[in-house]
Design an enzyme around this catalytic site. Structure first.
Site, PDB file in Angstrom:
ATOM      1  N   GLU A  44       0.834  -1.206   0.000  1.00  0.00           N
ATOM      2  CA  GLU A  44       0.000   0.000   0.000  1.00  0.00           C
ATOM      3  C   GLU A  44       0.869   1.255   0.000  1.00  0.00           C
ATOM      4  O   GLU A  44       0.594   2.223  -0.717  1.00  0.00           O
ATOM      5  CB  GLU A  44      -0.904  -0.009   1.230  1.00  0.00           C
ATOM      6  CG  GLU A  44      -1.771   1.222   1.388  1.00  0.00           C
ATOM      7  CD  GLU A  44      -1.762   1.759   2.804  1.00  0.00           C
ATOM      8  OE1 GLU A  44      -1.949   2.980   2.967  1.00  0.00           O
ATOM      9  OE2 GLU A  44      -1.553   0.967   3.741  1.00  0.00           O
ATOM     10  N   ASP A  48       0.579   3.819  -3.131  1.00  0.00           N
ATOM     11  CA  ASP A  48       0.143   5.197  -2.900  1.00  0.00           C
ATOM     12  C   ASP A  48       0.996   6.161  -3.715  1.00  0.00           C
ATOM     13  O   ASP A  48       0.485   7.101  -4.337  1.00  0.00           O
ATOM     14  CB  ASP A  48       0.242   5.507  -1.403  1.00  0.00           C
ATOM     15  CG  ASP A  48      -0.068   6.962  -1.089  1.00  0.00           C
ATOM     16  OD1 ASP A  48      -1.197   7.393  -1.350  1.00  0.00           O
ATOM     17  OD2 ASP A  48       0.825   7.669  -0.584  1.00  0.00           O
ATOM     18  N   ASP A 116      -6.970   1.065   0.968  1.00  0.00           N
ATOM     19  CA  ASP A 116      -5.623   0.519   1.150  1.00  0.00           C
ATOM     20  C   ASP A 116      -5.356  -0.644   0.204  1.00  0.00           C
ATOM     21  O   ASP A 116      -4.258  -0.764  -0.370  1.00  0.00           O
ATOM     22  CB  ASP A 116      -5.438   0.043   2.596  1.00  0.00           C
ATOM     23  CG  ASP A 116      -5.349   1.194   3.590  1.00  0.00           C
ATOM     24  OD1 ASP A 116      -5.247   2.349   3.159  1.00  0.00           O
ATOM     25  OD2 ASP A 116      -5.389   0.914   4.809  1.00  0.00           O
ATOM     26  N   GLU A 119      -4.605   0.537  -3.344  1.00  0.00           N
ATOM     27  CA  GLU A 119      -3.228   1.025  -3.463  1.00  0.00           C
ATOM     28  C   GLU A 119      -2.235  -0.137  -3.424  1.00  0.00           C
ATOM     29  O   GLU A 119      -1.227  -0.126  -4.141  1.00  0.00           O
ATOM     30  CB  GLU A 119      -2.935   2.017  -2.355  1.00  0.00           C
ATOM     31  CG  GLU A 119      -3.671   3.336  -2.534  1.00  0.00           C
ATOM     32  CD  GLU A 119      -3.452   4.310  -1.401  1.00  0.00           C
ATOM     33  OE1 GLU A 119      -3.691   5.513  -1.602  1.00  0.00           O
ATOM     34  OE2 GLU A 119      -3.038   3.887  -0.304  1.00  0.00           O
TER      35      GLU A 119
END
Length: 223
Positions: A44, A48, A116, A119
């Site tokens: 994650e 991101d 989450d 990502e």
């Protein structure tokens, strides 16, 4: 870590991911509540950044908007709510690996968890296929949001800040009044006040989202 479930692999490929290392993709779909040593947090973190760069490059190349407008749109398009919405659109909730209690608590539909996971999937794609392929997939999955109105209107907190200044009031004050629920399905309640005007309260799945909702509610009531 064992291999992916056959249906999950078929789903990932159908979305457009190139699945090689099955353990990596299983990790991207695994919540810490399972007790597994490999879960999605590291991926994650990576995803991101990949998403942010993919969207920033995309917005930069689409028009000559000023930095402030670009930043406003970027923040909306990479937000937890936006990521969770994409995760739902592609059918991720059915494939997230959760512990029993987390599943019973509704974590499979939580914006926090789904954002989450989305990502983390992009992070896994970056590890397996590199930036260009992942960016192309972001363009496919986020196209409707980028071409729509996400982030085009002024953020509620910015609007409230400007409203208070324009009306010669003190800056709005935000106060966290309640936090409840487990980490994966937490609930935050925030109150916003403007001196000698009034206050509004809202609840959401993160403190930031609750502040935004409270600001929006305040403007609906007093703006």
């Amino acid at each position: 870590m064992s291999a992916l479930d056959g249906k999950t692999r078929e789903w990932l490929v159908g979305v457009g991911f190139a699945v090689g290392d099955e353990a990596l993709w299983r990790e991207a779909l695994t919540h810490g509540s399972t007790g597994d040593t490999r879960h999605y947090q590291r991926l994650e973190f990576l995803g991101d950044r990949v998403l942010g760069l993919s969207i920033a490059e995309w917005l930069y190349g689409r028009n000559g908007a000023a930095e402030g407008e670009l930043a406003q749109r970027l923040n909306a398009l990479v937000s937890r709510q936006a990521c969770a919405a994409i995760a739902r659109e592609i059918g991720a909730p059915a494939h997230v690996r959760l512990g029993k209690q987390a599943r019973d608590d509704g974590a499979a539909e939580s914006d926090n968890v789904l954002g989450d996971v989305m990502e983390a999937l992009l992070g896994a794609s970056f590890v397996e296929s590199g930036f260009d392929a992942t960016r192309d997939l972001v363009h496919k999955l986020w196209r409707e949001q980028v071409e729509g109105h996400a982030g085009r209107s002024k953020h509620p907190k910015s609007a409230l800040q400007e409203w208070a200044a324009g009306n010669q009031r003190r800056p709005p004050q935000y106060e966290l009044t309640d936090r409840s629920g487990p980490d994966h399905a937490a609930s935050f309640t925030v109150r916003v006040k403007v001196h000698k005007v009034g206050e509004a309260e809202a609840t959401a799945s993160s403190k930031q989202e609750a502040e935004t909702a409270a600001a929006r509610k305040f403007m609906e009531m007093f703006g």
